[in-house]
Design an enzyme around this catalytic site. Sequence first.
Site, PDB file in Angstrom:
ATOM      1  N   ASP A 221       1.376 -11.067  -1.048  1.00 36.35           N
ATOM      2  CA  ASP A 221       1.494  -9.639  -1.300  1.00 36.35           C
ATOM      3  C   ASP A 221       2.684  -9.316  -2.195  1.00 36.35           C
ATOM      4  O   ASP A 221       2.665  -8.353  -2.948  1.00 36.35           O
ATOM      5  CB  ASP A 221       1.627  -8.921   0.039  1.00 36.35           C
ATOM      6  CG  ASP A 221       1.561  -7.428  -0.125  1.00 36.35           C
ATOM      7  OD1 ASP A 221       0.684  -6.976  -0.859  1.00 36.35           O
ATOM      8  OD2 ASP A 221       2.395  -6.723   0.470  1.00 36.35           O
ATOM      9  N   GLN A 302       0.903  -0.078   0.387  1.00 38.30           N
ATOM     10  CA  GLN A 302       1.073   0.763  -0.801  1.00 38.30           C
ATOM     11  C   GLN A 302       1.526  -0.044  -2.006  1.00 38.30           C
ATOM     12  O   GLN A 302       1.628   0.479  -3.086  1.00 38.30           O
ATOM     13  CB  GLN A 302       2.097   1.882  -0.589  1.00 38.30           C
ATOM     14  CG  GLN A 302       2.138   2.612   0.691  1.00 38.30           C
ATOM     15  CD  GLN A 302       0.875   3.155   1.232  1.00 38.30           C
ATOM     16  OE1 GLN A 302       0.643   3.094   2.407  1.00 38.30           O
ATOM     17  NE2 GLN A 302       0.014   3.696   0.407  1.00 38.30           N
ATOM     18  N   ARG A 303       1.867  -1.306  -1.786  1.00 38.99           N
ATOM     19  CA  ARG A 303       2.399  -2.084  -2.896  1.00 38.99           C
ATOM     20  C   ARG A 303       1.446  -2.182  -4.080  1.00 38.99           C
ATOM     21  O   ARG A 303       1.874  -2.039  -5.218  1.00 38.99           O
ATOM     22  CB  ARG A 303       2.796  -3.479  -2.429  1.00 38.99           C
ATOM     23  CG  ARG A 303       4.277  -3.575  -2.241  1.00 38.99           C
ATOM     24  CD  ARG A 303       4.760  -4.983  -2.033  1.00 38.99           C
ATOM     25  NE  ARG A 303       5.901  -4.902  -1.156  1.00 38.99           N
ATOM     26  CZ  ARG A 303       5.922  -5.306   0.081  1.00 38.99           C
ATOM     27  NH1 ARG A 303       4.869  -5.877   0.588  1.00 38.99           N
ATOM     28  NH2 ARG A 303       6.985  -5.164   0.814  1.00 38.99           N
ATOM     29  N   PRO A 304       0.140  -2.411  -3.843  1.00 40.14           N
ATOM     30  CA  PRO A 304      -0.769  -2.525  -4.986  1.00 40.14           C
ATOM     31  C   PRO A 304      -0.708  -1.300  -5.898  1.00 40.14           C
ATOM     32  O   PRO A 304      -0.705  -1.447  -7.120  1.00 40.14           O
ATOM     33  CB  PRO A 304      -2.140  -2.645  -4.331  1.00 40.14           C
ATOM     34  CG  PRO A 304      -1.881  -3.177  -2.985  1.00 40.14           C
ATOM     35  CD  PRO A 304      -0.536  -2.699  -2.580  1.00 40.14           C
ATOM     36  N   MET A 307       2.440  -1.544  -7.962  1.00 42.36           N
ATOM     37  CA  MET A 307       2.349  -2.622  -8.939  1.00 42.36           C
ATOM     38  C   MET A 307       1.397  -2.245 -10.071  1.00 42.36           C
ATOM     39  O   MET A 307       1.661  -2.536 -11.235  1.00 42.36           O
ATOM     40  CB  MET A 307       1.856  -3.894  -8.258  1.00 42.36           C
ATOM     41  CG  MET A 307       2.908  -4.558  -7.412  1.00 42.36           C
ATOM     42  SD  MET A 307       2.157  -5.826  -6.400  1.00 42.36           S
ATOM     43  CE  MET A 307       3.621  -6.485  -5.609  1.00 42.36           C
TER      44      MET A 307
END
Lengths: 684, 397
Positions: A221, A302-304, A307
């Site tokens: 991730d 929420q990282r995607p 990114m």
Amino acid sequence: MATKTGSKKVIDKTQNPQESLQRIPFPFTAIIGQEKMKLALVLNAINPQIGGVLIRGERGTCKTVAVRALTDILPSIKVVSDCKFHCNPDEPTEMCPTCQARYYAGGNKPLPSVTRKMKVADLPLGATEDRVLGTIDLENAIKKGERTLDPGILAEANRGILYVDEINLLDDNVINSLLDASSSKVNVVEREGISFSHPSNFILVGTMDPGEGELRPQLLDRIALHVIVKTISNLDQKVQVITERNEFDRDPVAFTKKYEKQSSELRDRIIKARALLDKVELPEDKLVLISRICKEVKAEGQRPDIMLSRTSKTLAAYEGRTEVTDDDIKKAVEFILPFRVRATPMVESDAPPYMDDVVDEVQSKEDEDKDEEEVTEEIPTHVFRVGAPIQLPRDMVKRRSDRIVRSGSGDRIKSLSTGRKGRYIKHRIPDDIPQDIAFDATIRAAAPYQKFRRESYQGDAKGLSLFIANSDLRKKVRENKVSTLIVLCVDASGSMGVLRRMEAAKGVVLSLLMDAYQRRDKVSVVAFRGKEAAVVLPPTSSVERARKMLEILPTGGRTPLAAGMLMAYNLINSERKKDPTIIPIFVLLTDGRANVPITEGSEPMDEVTEMAKLIRDDKVYPIVVDTEIPPSGGKFVDFVYEYAQDVAKDLNGVYYRLADLDAVSLGSMIHMEKSMAVSAATGS
Amino acid sequence: MATKTETKQAAPAKQEGLQRIPYPFAAIIGQERMKLALILNAINPQIGGVLIRGERGTGKTIAVRGLADVLPMIKVVSDCRFHCNPDDPSEMCASCRERFEKGEKLPREMRKVHIAELPIGATEDRAIGTLNIEKAIKEGIKALDLGILADANRGILYVDNINLLDDHVVDVLLDSAAMGVNVVEREGISVSHPAKFILFGTMNPEEGELRPQLHDRLALQVAAFTVNDLKSRVQIVKNAEEYEKNPEAFRDKYVNETKALTARIEAARKFLPQVEIPTGYLRIIARISTELDVDGHRPDIIVVRTAMTHAAFEGRKQVTEDDLRLAAELTLNFRMRRTPFEEATLGTSKFQQVLDHAKKMEEQARERLAKRQATISQKAEAAAPKTVAGAVKGKTK
């Protein structure tokens, strides 16, 4: 570390050979093909905030070459000349505490600096936590009585690239330390009496061969861009690769010159893109599109989203635009989302071709919500529910403790431990200079010589109250409880659907998993059906993942038993590569009726015998659970095939019948344990 | 070795840590449960910690680190390594108590509650403290290097990825969490000092489970989910970008919200002693935990404390049913989990049901009691003429 060239080194540090040799890297622009990988690396060079690249592919696809070459096209940086952490001389908020103090003491003037290329710090597979995080400088500690930090790889990687080859084989402890540093950009060292934190802001580039096991989800991730590299199949290009390489090997300097123009062009483009990046706009509707896509594919966390927005902005900057287009987002999606989407086990999810469609689709449909079903089944399958767990025979999974020194922790077996883990039980005289020093014992050993040494020591050393020589050093011996790796090899073929065998088998798997959970063992599940076998659950100690996997594991198709055994065998061996001291336990759940061979044309059962012998000779503790349930449920003497019993014999393993295991919960525990003791005695 | 037998406590080689500006707590979008659980602990340390479970990338770590800004102030002895309370000798370290008993006026100051972080890679000796080799070799003094547990006294001990913590460090944590004292017995040193802290942990259950003993030590447990509402998602990306570009400016943007929240926490802290819980509620809590088959009595106590703290946060003097439901949800949800394979998270509505059920049972019980009392008093009344009326009345009351 490279700055330190002192000759009186007490500890032999694993030096990076590339660093000292100053080899000329293969020019980045001379790399043929692999456009996606190159683009991913360039994007990170433009915007380090993106968060790294993971390169998936077989060996020999020039992954390492590309990463090393990257430094050549990266803009140079200014670093404080004598700082171990390569601090930025102009930016006090990014400095290490020492530089910060100097900066403020010197009236906020930039510190003396040198301009140099960004560096690649290597994280080798065998690196210990000490080497990665940093630890106490023993030389200073012993000789001068000073406590200083011996910086680790995370310090070396600050403001550079951290390159991990075969990142999926990295030791779990090392990964844990990487995780925090990679997201917080600070490395906190709390080890061996040292309490220190320093900046550790790096671009993480990892490579892996997916055939050798998956990456841990948490780490997967954190690395933003994922690219797949394949061997080039175009013949012309292949020839070109060989000639280029030859030319480079013959005269690297001339070769590099040949590409200098292209390199400097790319360098300029990166510098321009960097300047432009701040001005790139991501309009509201594009932001909404990004979030909609992430929602659609059910990406986790929420990282995607973050990114995606960063990557598409960087892509726009690279193209010299200040406005993000749909195309940028599409490209970014291909880098980021494919591996973040939850895959169903035994359903292929290699390169998801539908990613392109997702973007278009999300764009076209605004509010209507229609559920999209994926149709990838070609054989009739059925998903059985998980049967009721049973009580396992006591010590079904058990091994004696031995004298092998292991790292890691668990609750199954006591073992001597490596590293700094475990209880300090005693000390001993080390073979070489130890890292893990038993100070109490060392001081006791040094005590008798104090008077003599006080008289003979010269200079600065005379001021010390305690004189320690290398011969006094004592090493700590620690003991730790370790866990085992249980590899469950589950038959998911059509024959398992008969009489709901699969349901019962899932129940047994569940029971084993629960037992493993209590002892904190690692569990992995290999399933085989149809034509092939797959690792449906990579080694994990998470019951959550295991349960989810069990619930959706389908049944149906023929029985490639040998392929399943081979897959499990390979899995055990790749785990062994990570940690050669693991204790593998191999549990095979099958009815033993193999009917699909690995190599076409050979006899399936012969292959099974071969595999069984291979596993038997490999110091793996095998258990076979025969899933064949007699029609009467074991109440009468039935005609049964018991193919699995033969497999168990070949494996030299303990043999259980699924029906008997059920009976265990009904009260015939004693009988089971007896039969187990007998088979254990005759067996291993 | 010219060892002086006296054991001195020396500060560890702590260099000024790197001070990064944390992402402001007030700027976290969604995750209301998680934020509330953290705030309740900031108001009332007696609750005893939080465990945040959740998928990757859901803001768990950010929330805990951001909490530092909104934490209240406490009174500490200014030159004490353990942040001792200058007015309460029972909680003091040995040296502060000695000074206190001598009648010395301890120098004091107000400080924010401290978050000490225990990194996963920390060794056992840094957690509990160890022999200071610098002093040992240079000066020949046997001195203790204080560990992170000393730093965490009267504050918060935060462990990111707590499920990955080494077993031996976990053992140490459990010991001092239970006793409030850290005992260092190693390498020829024997010292004990107060180590009262609340434990905060974050974990991703995909990476492995938490040890049951540790599970029990973390009072409240909340789950963090991926925020799925589109508007929030977009805002999260915007915030993240803005913060990354200029953390300082971003923090300043939220300074008013941060101040307001801090003030609210401070006020709730002061107000807390006045909050009352109706006695009937205690019985309902006991019923709920029996109903849900929760181990031990610790959960009951935590529910009461949490409910009272929530009432204080809302500025209410009386604990209401809402407080109770919320407290039960935060406390009991993960505690009923009997086997690791049962998915045992109940939603708010389910908790309302359980609460209603418990209330109904309580009412019925009260009715039965009232009925029985009525019949007894009827009987008594019927019998009253024959006996001394006063005595019977006294009994039935």
